[in-house]
Design a protein around this motif. Structure first.
Motif, PDB file in Angstrom:
ATOM      1  N   PHE A 201      -2.946 -33.099 -36.343  1.00 39.78           N
ATOM      2  CA  PHE A 201      -3.585 -34.599 -36.878  1.00 39.78           C
ATOM      3  C   PHE A 201      -4.596 -35.009 -36.182  1.00 39.78           C
ATOM      4  CE2 PHE A 201       1.104 -34.147 -38.284  1.00 39.78           C
ATOM      5  CZ  PHE A 201       1.095 -34.644 -39.351  1.00 39.78           C
ATOM      6  N   TYR A 202      -5.468 -35.376 -36.693  1.00 38.52           N
ATOM      7  CA  TYR A 202      -6.764 -35.918 -36.016  1.00 38.52           C
ATOM      8  C   TYR A 202      -7.052 -37.127 -36.543  1.00 38.52           C
ATOM      9  CZ  TYR A 202      -7.621 -30.726 -35.926  1.00 38.52           C
ATOM     10  OH  TYR A 202      -7.407 -29.352 -35.808  1.00 38.52           O
ATOM     11  N   TYR A 203      -7.351 -37.973 -35.204  1.00 37.70           N
ATOM     12  CA  TYR A 203      -7.825 -39.263 -35.463  1.00 37.70           C
ATOM     13  C   TYR A 203      -9.179 -39.535 -36.253  1.00 37.70           C
ATOM     14  CZ  TYR A 203      -9.847 -43.897 -33.933  1.00 37.70           C
ATOM     15  OH  TYR A 203     -10.410 -44.912 -33.830  1.00 37.70           O
ATOM     16  N   LYS A 204      -8.990 -40.400 -37.064  1.00 35.32           N
ATOM     17  CA  LYS A 204     -10.163 -40.724 -37.891  1.00 35.32           C
ATOM     18  C   LYS A 204     -10.802 -41.936 -37.707  1.00 35.32           C
ATOM     19  CE  LYS A 204      -8.512 -38.611 -42.354  1.00 35.32           C
ATOM     20  NZ  LYS A 204      -8.127 -38.919 -43.731  1.00 35.32           N
ATOM     21  N   LYS A 205     -12.047 -41.630 -37.079  1.00 33.09           N
ATOM     22  CA  LYS A 205     -12.901 -42.880 -36.824  1.00 33.09           C
ATOM     23  C   LYS A 205     -13.159 -43.774 -37.860  1.00 33.09           C
ATOM     24  CE  LYS A 205     -17.500 -43.674 -34.630  1.00 33.09           C
ATOM     25  NZ  LYS A 205     -18.904 -43.214 -34.444  1.00 33.09           N
ATOM     26  N   ARG A 206     -12.864 -45.086 -37.503  1.00 37.83           N
ATOM     27  CA  ARG A 206     -13.249 -46.132 -38.451  1.00 37.83           C
ATOM     28  C   ARG A 206     -14.727 -46.177 -38.967  1.00 37.83           C
ATOM     29  NH1 ARG A 206      -9.165 -49.556 -39.172  1.00 37.83           N
ATOM     30  NH2 ARG A 206      -7.394 -49.780 -37.918  1.00 37.83           N
ATOM     31  N   ALA A 207     -14.798 -46.436 -40.154  1.00 40.17           N
ATOM     32  CA  ALA A 207     -16.116 -46.331 -40.823  1.00 40.17           C
ATOM     33  C   ALA A 207     -16.626 -47.882 -41.035  1.00 40.17           C
ATOM     34  CB  ALA A 207     -15.913 -45.698 -42.408  1.00 40.17           C
ATOM     35  N   TYR A 208     -17.206 -48.370 -39.939  1.00 39.15           N
ATOM     36  CA  TYR A 208     -17.506 -49.907 -39.896  1.00 39.15           C
ATOM     37  C   TYR A 208     -18.667 -50.059 -40.635  1.00 39.15           C
ATOM     38  CZ  TYR A 208     -14.485 -50.172 -35.877  1.00 39.15           C
ATOM     39  OH  TYR A 208     -13.688 -50.006 -34.910  1.00 39.15           O
ATOM     40  N   VAL A 209     -19.694 -49.149 -41.081  1.00 41.94           N
ATOM     41  CA  VAL A 209     -20.835 -49.382 -42.136  1.00 41.94           C
ATOM     42  C   VAL A 209     -20.159 -49.732 -43.663  1.00 41.94           C
ATOM     43  CG1 VAL A 209     -22.828 -48.656 -43.227  1.00 41.94           C
ATOM     44  CG2 VAL A 209     -22.280 -48.344 -40.713  1.00 41.94           C
TER      45      VAL A 209
ATOM     46  N   GLY B  72     -16.031 -43.714 -49.298  1.00 47.38           N
ATOM     47  CA  GLY B  72     -17.102 -44.042 -48.411  1.00 47.38           C
ATOM     48  C   GLY B  72     -16.758 -43.801 -46.942  1.00 47.38           C
ATOM     49  N   ASP B  73     -15.591 -43.986 -46.430  1.00 48.74           N
ATOM     50  CA  ASP B  73     -15.253 -43.594 -45.134  1.00 48.74           C
ATOM     51  C   ASP B  73     -15.600 -42.079 -44.740  1.00 48.74           C
ATOM     52  OD1 ASP B  73     -13.136 -43.056 -46.856  1.00 48.74           O
ATOM     53  OD2 ASP B  73     -11.896 -43.774 -44.706  1.00 48.74           O
ATOM     54  N   ASN B  74     -15.249 -41.343 -45.609  1.00 49.02           N
ATOM     55  CA  ASN B  74     -15.218 -39.947 -45.531  1.00 49.02           C
ATOM     56  C   ASN B  74     -16.697 -39.481 -45.178  1.00 49.02           C
ATOM     57  OD1 ASN B  74     -12.729 -38.309 -46.217  1.00 49.02           O
ATOM     58  ND2 ASN B  74     -12.631 -40.274 -47.741  1.00 49.02           N
ATOM     59  N   LEU B  75     -17.706 -40.057 -45.986  1.00 50.70           N
ATOM     60  CA  LEU B  75     -19.014 -39.539 -46.035  1.00 50.70           C
ATOM     61  C   LEU B  75     -19.537 -40.169 -44.719  1.00 50.70           C
ATOM     62  CD1 LEU B  75     -21.354 -38.051 -47.367  1.00 50.70           C
ATOM     63  CD2 LEU B  75     -21.765 -39.940 -48.498  1.00 50.70           C
TER      64      LEU B  75
ATOM     65  N   PHE C 171     -25.618 -45.548 -43.672  1.00 51.53           N
ATOM     66  CA  PHE C 171     -26.297 -46.726 -44.199  1.00 51.53           C
ATOM     67  C   PHE C 171     -27.637 -46.381 -44.904  1.00 51.53           C
ATOM     68  CE2 PHE C 171     -29.622 -50.339 -43.503  1.00 51.53           C
ATOM     69  CZ  PHE C 171     -28.727 -51.362 -43.579  1.00 51.53           C
ATOM     70  N   ILE C 172     -28.506 -45.617 -44.311  1.00 50.25           N
ATOM     71  CA  ILE C 172     -29.786 -45.274 -45.010  1.00 50.25           C
ATOM     72  C   ILE C 172     -29.479 -44.529 -46.421  1.00 50.25           C
ATOM     73  CG2 ILE C 172     -31.863 -43.867 -45.026  1.00 50.25           C
ATOM     74  CD1 ILE C 172     -31.942 -44.133 -41.838  1.00 50.25           C
ATOM     75  N   PHE C 173     -28.488 -43.852 -46.112  1.00 48.91           N
ATOM     76  CA  PHE C 173     -28.093 -42.874 -47.630  1.00 48.91           C
ATOM     77  C   PHE C 173     -27.555 -43.775 -48.627  1.00 48.91           C
ATOM     78  CE2 PHE C 173     -25.015 -40.941 -50.313  1.00 48.91           C
ATOM     79  CZ  PHE C 173     -25.580 -39.587 -50.350  1.00 48.91           C
TER      80      PHE C 173
END
Length: 200
Positions: free
Chosen positions: A4-12, A83-86, A96-98
């Motif tokens: 299991f891998y830690y998923k970084k929070r997608a703050y943007v 969105g968090d995946n991308l 953000f730019i994307f």
């Protein structure tokens, strides 16, 4: 043994969702968000105001305006799930730019098509940017041989088919923004996304 891998929070992505919700609540205080005249006053897309009055900010502000609660809810659920995946795949700055390039590009293409077809309507929503996110994920999943985190190419293709079917069979849906956002997302992901190298 399954890892299991830690998923970084997608703050943007979270911030974009929060801004959408807050602006929707602000507009609801001004009047019903189904009121197109109200939305036009507060930044919705309307080609004559963009082209003739030079109100180019609408290309961006319209991405945070939704026509009714169900419109907001549907878009934010999809953005929250995908969105968090991308964002993790691209990184915060690129994401953000994307997001904004896809949304603005989809709005511009949709506006040009509406002018050409002489159908000048008020439009709003994050759908162009969200379809860009879906397009970006389609590219990233394909590069990763059909899977990225918990997403598969089959899931994304089914989502696109169902979303476009709903768009073409429903009324008041900006299909031009959806399709152009999807294509822009795939093309931009080809520029931004790099498959991570695996360390042995």
């Amino acid at each position: 043994m399954k890892q299991f891998y830690y998923k970084k929070r997608a703050y943007v992505n979270i911030t974009i969702i929060v801004v959408n919700v807050l602006y929707f609540l602000f507009l609801e205080l001004k009047g019903p968000t189904e009121d197109l005249d109200l939305l036009k006053r507060y930044g919705a897309m309307y080609a004559p105001l963009v082209v003739e009055q030079g109100e180019y900010y609408r290309i961006f502000t319209s991405m945070f305006i939704h026509i009714g609660f169900s419109h907001l809810l549907n878009n934010m659920i999809i953005l929250f799930v995908l969105g968090d995946n991308l964002e993790r795949a691209l990184g915060e700055i690129k994401y953000f730019i994307f997001y904004f390039v896809c949304g603005a590009g989809a709005n511009i293409i949709s506006m040009l098509i509406s002018i050409q077809s002489n159908r000048l309507t008020v439009s709003a929503g994050a759908s162009g940017a969200i379809f860009g996110v879906i397009g970006g994920l389609i590219y990233a999943v394909a590069v990763n041989k059909g899977r990225l985190e918990d997403l598969s190419s089959r899931q994304l293709i089914m989502l696109v088919i169902c979303s476009l079917y709903y768009g073409f069979t429903g009324t008041g849906v900006d299909n031009a923004a959806h399709i152009s956002g999807l294509i822009l997302g795939i093309l931009l992901a080809a520029v931004f996304y790099r498959k991570p190298s695996r360390l042995e």
